[in-house]
Design a protein around this motif. Structure first.
Motif, PDB file in Angstrom:
ATOM      1  N   ALA A 123     -79.430 -30.714  21.760  1.00 31.43           N
ATOM      2  CA  ALA A 123     -78.163 -30.753  22.497  1.00 31.43           C
ATOM      3  C   ALA A 123     -76.978 -30.294  21.643  1.00 31.43           C
ATOM      4  N   ALA A 124     -77.197 -30.112  20.344  1.00 30.90           N
ATOM      5  CA  ALA A 124     -76.099 -29.750  19.449  1.00 30.90           C
ATOM      6  C   ALA A 124     -75.709 -28.283  19.630  1.00 30.90           C
ATOM      7  N   ASP A 125     -74.432 -27.988  19.369  1.00 27.22           N
ATOM      8  CA  ASP A 125     -73.992 -26.593  19.367  1.00 27.22           C
ATOM      9  C   ASP A 125     -73.665 -26.102  17.957  1.00 27.22           C
ATOM     10  N   LYS A 126     -73.698 -27.035  16.991  1.00 30.92           N
ATOM     11  CA  LYS A 126     -73.507 -26.678  15.582  1.00 30.92           C
ATOM     12  C   LYS A 126     -74.345 -27.604  14.714  1.00 30.92           C
ATOM     13  N   ALA A 127     -74.764 -27.090  13.576  1.00 33.80           N
ATOM     14  CA  ALA A 127     -75.535 -27.903  12.638  1.00 33.80           C
ATOM     15  C   ALA A 127     -75.109 -27.555  11.222  1.00 33.80           C
ATOM     16  N   TYR A 128     -75.098 -28.568  10.348  1.00 33.28           N
ATOM     17  CA  TYR A 128     -74.710 -28.367   8.954  1.00 33.28           C
ATOM     18  C   TYR A 128     -75.778 -28.956   8.037  1.00 33.28           C
ATOM     19  N   LEU A 129     -76.044 -28.239   6.961  1.00 30.09           N
ATOM     20  CA  LEU A 129     -76.917 -28.749   5.905  1.00 30.09           C
ATOM     21  C   LEU A 129     -76.029 -29.433   4.870  1.00 30.09           C
ATOM     22  N   VAL A 130     -76.334 -30.702   4.579  1.00 30.46           N
ATOM     23  CA  VAL A 130     -75.563 -31.468   3.598  1.00 30.46           C
ATOM     24  C   VAL A 130     -76.478 -31.795   2.423  1.00 30.46           C
ATOM     25  N   VAL A 131     -76.005 -31.468   1.212  1.00 25.92           N
ATOM     26  CA  VAL A 131     -76.803 -31.682   0.001  1.00 25.92           C
ATOM     27  C   VAL A 131     -76.106 -32.725  -0.870  1.00 25.92           C
ATOM     28  N   ARG A 132     -76.878 -33.724  -1.294  1.00 24.37           N
ATOM     29  CA  ARG A 132     -76.342 -34.788  -2.144  1.00 24.37           C
ATOM     30  C   ARG A 132     -77.119 -34.851  -3.455  1.00 24.37           C
ATOM     31  N   ASP A 133     -76.431 -35.202  -4.521  1.00 25.60           N
ATOM     32  CA  ASP A 133     -77.092 -35.329  -5.816  1.00 25.60           C
ATOM     33  C   ASP A 133     -77.727 -36.709  -5.948  1.00 25.60           C
ATOM     34  N   ALA A 134     -78.279 -36.996  -7.124  1.00 27.40           N
ATOM     35  CA  ALA A 134     -78.991 -38.257  -7.343  1.00 27.40           C
ATOM     36  C   ALA A 134     -78.078 -39.469  -7.205  1.00 27.40           C
ATOM     37  N   GLN A 135     -76.767 -39.282  -7.354  1.00 30.62           N
ATOM     38  CA  GLN A 135     -75.806 -40.382  -7.232  1.00 30.62           C
ATOM     39  C   GLN A 135     -75.301 -40.532  -5.791  1.00 30.62           C
ATOM     40  N   GLY A 136     -75.767 -39.665  -4.890  1.00 29.25           N
ATOM     41  CA  GLY A 136     -75.363 -39.742  -3.498  1.00 29.25           C
ATOM     42  C   GLY A 136     -74.089 -38.975  -3.176  1.00 29.25           C
ATOM     43  N   GLU A 137     -73.555 -38.241  -4.144  1.00 35.54           N
ATOM     44  CA  GLU A 137     -72.344 -37.461  -3.930  1.00 35.54           C
ATOM     45  C   GLU A 137     -72.680 -36.129  -3.261  1.00 35.54           C
ATOM     46  N   ILE A 138     -71.861 -35.725  -2.273  1.00 34.04           N
ATOM     47  CA  ILE A 138     -72.066 -34.440  -1.594  1.00 34.04           C
ATOM     48  C   ILE A 138     -71.682 -33.309  -2.538  1.00 34.04           C
ATOM     49  N   VAL A 139     -72.630 -32.398  -2.786  1.00 34.76           N
ATOM     50  CA  VAL A 139     -72.376 -31.269  -3.683  1.00 34.76           C
ATOM     51  C   VAL A 139     -72.365 -29.945  -2.925  1.00 34.76           C
ATOM     52  N   ASP A 140     -72.820 -29.954  -1.677  1.00 37.80           N
ATOM     53  CA  ASP A 140     -72.858 -28.720  -0.893  1.00 37.80           C
ATOM     54  C   ASP A 140     -72.920 -29.079   0.589  1.00 37.80           C
ATOM     55  N   ARG A 141     -72.280 -28.249   1.401  1.00 34.56           N
ATOM     56  CA  ARG A 141     -72.322 -28.440   2.859  1.00 34.56           C
ATOM     57  C   ARG A 141     -71.971 -27.110   3.519  1.00 34.56           C
ATOM     58  N   TYR A 142     -72.875 -26.623   4.350  1.00 31.37           N
ATOM     59  CA  TYR A 142     -72.586 -25.365   5.049  1.00 31.37           C
ATOM     60  C   TYR A 142     -73.350 -25.312   6.364  1.00 31.37           C
ATOM     61  N   ASP A 178     -67.496 -30.640  18.190  1.00 28.87           N
ATOM     62  CA  ASP A 178     -66.903 -31.286  17.008  1.00 28.87           C
ATOM     63  C   ASP A 178     -67.191 -32.785  16.911  1.00 28.87           C
ATOM     64  N   GLU A 179     -68.099 -33.274  17.751  1.00 24.66           N
ATOM     65  CA  GLU A 179     -68.502 -34.685  17.667  1.00 24.66           C
ATOM     66  C   GLU A 179     -69.846 -34.791  16.949  1.00 24.66           C
ATOM     67  N   LEU A 180     -69.904 -35.621  15.913  1.00 27.17           N
ATOM     68  CA  LEU A 180     -71.147 -35.805  15.179  1.00 27.17           C
ATOM     69  C   LEU A 180     -72.124 -36.609  16.025  1.00 27.17           C
ATOM     70  N   LEU A 181     -73.251 -35.968  16.354  1.00 28.98           N
ATOM     71  CA  LEU A 181     -74.275 -36.640  17.153  1.00 28.98           C
ATOM     72  C   LEU A 181     -75.305 -37.356  16.286  1.00 28.98           C
ATOM     73  N   LEU A 182     -75.650 -36.735  15.152  1.00 28.95           N
ATOM     74  CA  LEU A 182     -76.722 -37.297  14.314  1.00 28.95           C
ATOM     75  C   LEU A 182     -76.620 -36.740  12.896  1.00 28.95           C
ATOM     76  N   ASP A 183     -76.813 -37.607  11.933  1.00 30.51           N
ATOM     77  CA  ASP A 183     -76.902 -37.215  10.517  1.00 30.51           C
ATOM     78  C   ASP A 183     -78.273 -37.701  10.038  1.00 30.51           C
ATOM     79  N   GLU A 184     -79.242 -36.799   9.970  1.00 30.34           N
ATOM     80  CA  GLU A 184     -80.639 -37.181   9.751  1.00 30.34           C
ATOM     81  C   GLU A 184     -81.216 -36.503   8.512  1.00 30.34           C
ATOM     82  N   ALA A 185     -82.020 -37.247   7.749  1.00 29.20           N
ATOM     83  CA  ALA A 185     -82.666 -36.695   6.555  1.00 29.20           C
ATOM     84  C   ALA A 185     -83.584 -35.546   6.939  1.00 29.20           C
ATOM     85  N   ALA A 186     -83.594 -34.515   6.124  1.00 27.82           N
ATOM     86  CA  ALA A 186     -84.421 -33.337   6.369  1.00 27.82           C
ATOM     87  C   ALA A 186     -85.573 -33.298   5.371  1.00 27.82           C
TER      88      ALA A 186
END
Length: 224
Positions: A123-142, A178-186
């Motif tokens: 149902a989404a119209d956009k998707a983003y890949l979010v990358v986190r380091d070992a400390q849980g900090e976001i280091v990349d998102r596109y 622009d509404e976040l539907l789901l943030d799921e581990a890949a």
């Protein structure tokens, strides 16, 4: 992460110990069986003709003879079965080594691109890949396509330099209007370095030291 696992070498030692105990028990039964036959034969040979062995007692001894014989055969079959199953389990474990297994777990980045398997909501119209380091900090998102097709994270900084080596986790954020539907581990592909057994479960040790259950793997491919 799974801890306190038992290596295949320890499992092999336990199997060998069990087989040794079974073999010793089988030799004991076989010895008892042979002794019983000699005693029964001697008893029949030297019985008093005027007071022959009672037929009911003789039948009882024959029944005992049959039970001992059956127990010996059963132990032989069990020993063969244990050896066969042990060889099968080891073959299954070794088949995991150096394969690439797809599972939801942090990936060990050592410079090579990481293949990510996204699963955005239909149902989404956009998707983003979010990358986190070992400390849980976001280091990349596109942004990535709203598709289950694999995407590749290169591990490069914006200036083209390589990011620090280590474990990185990946999630897919699904948006609609622009509404976040789901943030799921890949899931990502990992190289399997070791396979272990703990309480009947196969545990895979990945190239970064991560440990996962084999049941978590959703795909396997040859290591490129």
């Amino acid at each position: 992460m799974v801890t306190n696992v038992t290596s295949t070498s320890a499992s092999s030692q336990q199997q060998q110990a069990a087989q040794t105990g079974s073999a010793q028990e089988n030799r004991s039964l076989s010895s008892d069986f042979n002794t019983f036959i000699r005693m029964l034969t001697t008893q029949a040979k030297y019985q008093d003709p005027l007071e022959p062995l009672d037929s009911s007692e003789y039948a009882a001894q024959l029944a005992q003879f049959s039970m001992v014989e059956q127990q010996t055969k059963t132990n032989d079959m069990l020993t063969a079965l244990v050896e066969k199953l042990g060889a099968t389990d080891m073959a299954k474990l070794s088949s995991w080594i150096d394969k690439q297994a797809r599972a939801v777990a942090p990936a060990n980045f050592v410079g090579a691109p990481v293949t990510v398997s996204p699963a955005p909501l239909a149902a989404a119209d956009k998707a983003y890949l979010v990358v986190r380091d070992a400390q849980g900090e976001i280091v990349d998102r596109y942004q990535v396509p709203v598709s289950a097709e694999p995407v590749v994270w290169t591990g490069k900084e914006s200036d083209g330099s390589e990011r620090e080596h280590g474990l990185y986790s990946f999630t897919i954020q699904s948006y609609k209007a622009d509404e976040l539907l789901l943030d799921e581990a890949a899931a990502v592909y990992h190289t399997v370095r070791e396979a272990q057994v703990e309480n009947g479960e196969v545990i895979l040790i990945l190239d970064g030291g991560q440990a996962i259950l084999a049941s978590m793997v959703t795909a396997v491919r040859a290591n490129s």
